[in-house]
Design a protein around this motif. Structure first.
Motif, PDB file in Angstrom:
ATOM      1  N   SER A 199       0.803  -1.226   0.000  1.00 50.53           N
ATOM      2  CA  SER A 199       0.000   0.000   0.000  1.00 50.53           C
ATOM      3  C   SER A 199       0.834   1.272   0.000  1.00 50.53           C
ATOM      4  O   SER A 199       0.299   2.356  -0.234  1.00 50.53           O
ATOM      5  CB  SER A 199      -0.931   0.015   1.218  1.00 50.53           C
ATOM      6  N   CYS A 204      -5.631   5.870  -1.517  1.00 50.23           N
ATOM      7  CA  CYS A 204      -6.595   5.205  -0.640  1.00 50.23           C
ATOM      8  C   CYS A 204      -7.657   6.225  -0.258  1.00 50.23           C
ATOM      9  O   CYS A 204      -7.365   7.408  -0.067  1.00 50.23           O
ATOM     10  CB  CYS A 204      -5.892   4.666   0.609  1.00 50.23           C
ATOM     11  N   ARG A 205      -8.883   5.763  -0.118  1.00 47.49           N
ATOM     12  CA  ARG A 205      -9.987   6.664   0.214  1.00 47.49           C
ATOM     13  C   ARG A 205      -9.935   7.153   1.653  1.00 47.49           C
ATOM     14  O   ARG A 205     -10.607   8.126   1.993  1.00 47.49           O
ATOM     15  CB  ARG A 205     -11.316   5.965  -0.060  1.00 47.49           C
ATOM     16  N   THR A 206      -9.151   6.457   2.502  1.00 46.95           N
ATOM     17  CA  THR A 206      -9.081   6.895   3.893  1.00 46.95           C
ATOM     18  C   THR A 206      -8.388   8.246   3.979  1.00 46.95           C
ATOM     19  O   THR A 206      -7.398   8.499   3.295  1.00 46.95           O
ATOM     20  CB  THR A 206      -8.334   5.871   4.764  1.00 46.95           C
ATOM     21  N   CYS A 222      -7.271   6.189   9.201  1.00 49.34           N
ATOM     22  CA  CYS A 222      -7.811   4.843   9.391  1.00 49.34           C
ATOM     23  C   CYS A 222      -7.305   4.309  10.724  1.00 49.34           C
ATOM     24  O   CYS A 222      -6.497   4.947  11.400  1.00 49.34           O
ATOM     25  CB  CYS A 222      -7.432   3.920   8.241  1.00 49.34           C
ATOM     26  N   CYS A 246      -1.135   6.124   0.967  1.00 47.63           N
ATOM     27  CA  CYS A 246      -0.935   5.365   2.194  1.00 47.63           C
ATOM     28  C   CYS A 246       0.525   5.472   2.640  1.00 47.63           C
ATOM     29  O   CYS A 246       1.435   5.262   1.842  1.00 47.63           O
ATOM     30  CB  CYS A 246      -1.306   3.906   1.978  1.00 47.63           C
ATOM     31  N   CYS A 251      -1.057  -3.354   3.907  1.00 47.77           N
ATOM     32  CA  CYS A 251      -2.339  -3.350   4.619  1.00 47.77           C
ATOM     33  C   CYS A 251      -2.876  -4.770   4.588  1.00 47.77           C
ATOM     34  O   CYS A 251      -3.046  -5.359   3.513  1.00 47.77           O
ATOM     35  CB  CYS A 251      -3.311  -2.390   3.945  1.00 47.77           C
ATOM     36  N   TYR A 257      -7.838  -2.441   3.677  1.00 48.23           N
ATOM     37  CA  TYR A 257      -7.543  -2.542   2.250  1.00 48.23           C
ATOM     38  C   TYR A 257      -8.778  -2.459   1.360  1.00 48.23           C
ATOM     39  O   TYR A 257      -8.668  -2.213   0.162  1.00 48.23           O
ATOM     40  CB  TYR A 257      -6.718  -3.794   1.933  1.00 48.23           C
ATOM     41  N   HIS A 259     -10.585  -0.101   1.175  1.00 49.33           N
ATOM     42  CA  HIS A 259     -10.648   1.293   0.719  1.00 49.33           C
ATOM     43  C   HIS A 259      -9.518   1.672  -0.247  1.00 49.33           C
ATOM     44  O   HIS A 259      -9.498   2.797  -0.747  1.00 49.33           O
ATOM     45  CB  HIS A 259     -10.623   2.230   1.930  1.00 49.33           C
ATOM     46  N   LEU A 260      -8.589   0.759  -0.500  1.00 50.53           N
ATOM     47  CA  LEU A 260      -7.530   1.042  -1.456  1.00 50.53           C
ATOM     48  C   LEU A 260      -8.118   1.221  -2.855  1.00 50.53           C
ATOM     49  O   LEU A 260      -8.888   0.374  -3.334  1.00 50.53           O
ATOM     50  CB  LEU A 260      -6.504  -0.092  -1.488  1.00 50.53           C
ATOM     51  N   GLU A 261      -7.753   2.298  -3.510  1.00 49.57           N
ATOM     52  CA  GLU A 261      -8.295   2.563  -4.840  1.00 49.57           C
ATOM     53  C   GLU A 261      -7.706   1.643  -5.894  1.00 49.57           C
ATOM     54  O   GLU A 261      -8.249   1.532  -7.003  1.00 49.57           O
ATOM     55  CB  GLU A 261      -8.067   4.024  -5.205  1.00 49.57           C
ATOM     56  N   THR A 262      -6.606   0.974  -5.574  1.00 52.69           N
ATOM     57  CA  THR A 262      -5.978   0.059  -6.527  1.00 52.69           C
ATOM     58  C   THR A 262      -6.650  -1.311  -6.547  1.00 52.69           C
ATOM     59  O   THR A 262      -6.327  -2.136  -7.405  1.00 52.69           O
ATOM     60  CB  THR A 262      -4.490  -0.118  -6.173  1.00 52.69           C
TER      61      THR A 262
END
Length: 296
Positions: A199, A204-206, A222, A246, A251, A257, A259-262
């Protein structure tokens, strides 16, 4: 804006003694319980009064929340607020369930974990059936330990087809490809849990549309990044909401995870990210490809 909040107060007591959990059979003092209750009631009052955002709330207590009346009351109250899209909690489902009649069942949801050896199988299944009768959205899962394999198979056979059974990779456990394939046959999304996800430096959306809040109102991006970005009750967190990569190497927890955009998990769980309910029925779920750069 749409804001997701992961709330974790000071509660750390649990009625189970799972050997893989550091909070097993831990008891909070009367004063600690009072503190937790006051913190949760303060958060619930804030959520009821604020009008700037549409909220989704996931309670992630270290202990078991639903055996405490204030957590049940919070879910009921928040479920009826027009600006709350979803309110959910992680639970071992040891509590009674009829209180959910008072909740808005279009909004409330449960993330349930089955712990073989801690509760009779029949009792747990009966409670999931009651949730179905009440029309409550929920998922059910287990920790992917070898001794949980047979109980998980039995549980899957007794759950309705539309109820998602997830499997969390056990912390510190290495899975052979054969073992992973067995768990994937139960949970098509198990490959996302099998390995930690790289990460560092990834979007990430966080910290932007997802935040973590503790009992004192400290806001972090987060649960796993301890740096505060503001405070909830003075509103200072709002100025800090922004896209940010991140800062951690990896993560390895679903509530992080996802919320990870990937990763494609917001599409997989569209409409059910908080309660871990996928968009497609489990029997028809396509197996998403875990990105090659996503495993550590």
């Amino acid at each position: 804006m749409d804001l997701t909040i992961l709330y974790r107060g000071p509660l750390a007591s649990c009625d189970y003694d799972c050997p893989y959990c550091p909070f097993a059979k831990r008891r909070d003092s009367t004063e600690q319980l009072r503190t937790d209750r006051a913190a949760l009631e303060r958060f619930t009052a804030w959520a009821g009064e604020q009008r700037e955002d549409r909220l989704s709330v996931l309670f992630t207590p270290w202990g078991e929340g639903l055996v405490r009346s204030w957590y049940r009351r919070a879910l009921v109250e928040l479920s009826h607020l027009p600006h709350v899209r979803r309110v959910a909690i992680q639970t071992n489902l040891s509590c009674r369930t009829d209180w959910l009649r008072e909740a808005d069942r279009d909004t409330v949801a449960l993330w349930c974990t089955y712990h073989p050896g801690q509760t009779p199988h029949e009792r747990f299944v009966a409670k999931t059936r009651r949730l179905g009768e009440l029309g409550v959205r929920f998922s059910v899962g287990v920790v992917g330990l070898p001794e949980h394999r047979e109980p998980a198979l039995r549980l899957r056979a007794e759950l309705p087809e539309h109820v998602y059974l997830w499997v969390n990779a056990a912390e510190g456990h290495t899975y052979t490809d054969e073992e992973a394939a067995e768990w994937t046959a139960l949970d098509p999304l198990f490959p996302f849990s099998r390995h930690p996800h790289r990460s560092a430096g990834l979007p990430c959306r966080t910290g932007e549309s997802v935040i973590s809040v503790d009992g004192d109102g400290a806001v972090r991006r987060c649960h796993f990044v301890r740096t505060e970005i503001g405070r909830l009750y003075d509103g200072s967190y709002r100025a800090a909401l922004a896209p940010r990569p991140c800062p951690l190497t990896a993560c390895d927890c679903h509530i992080g995870y996802v919320h990870l955009e990937t990763l494609p998990l917001y599409d997989v769980f569209a409409g059910g990210v908080l309660e871990r309910v996928p968009r497609e029925l489990p029997g028809r779920m396509p197996l998403p490809v875990v990105p090659a750069t996503g495993s550590a």
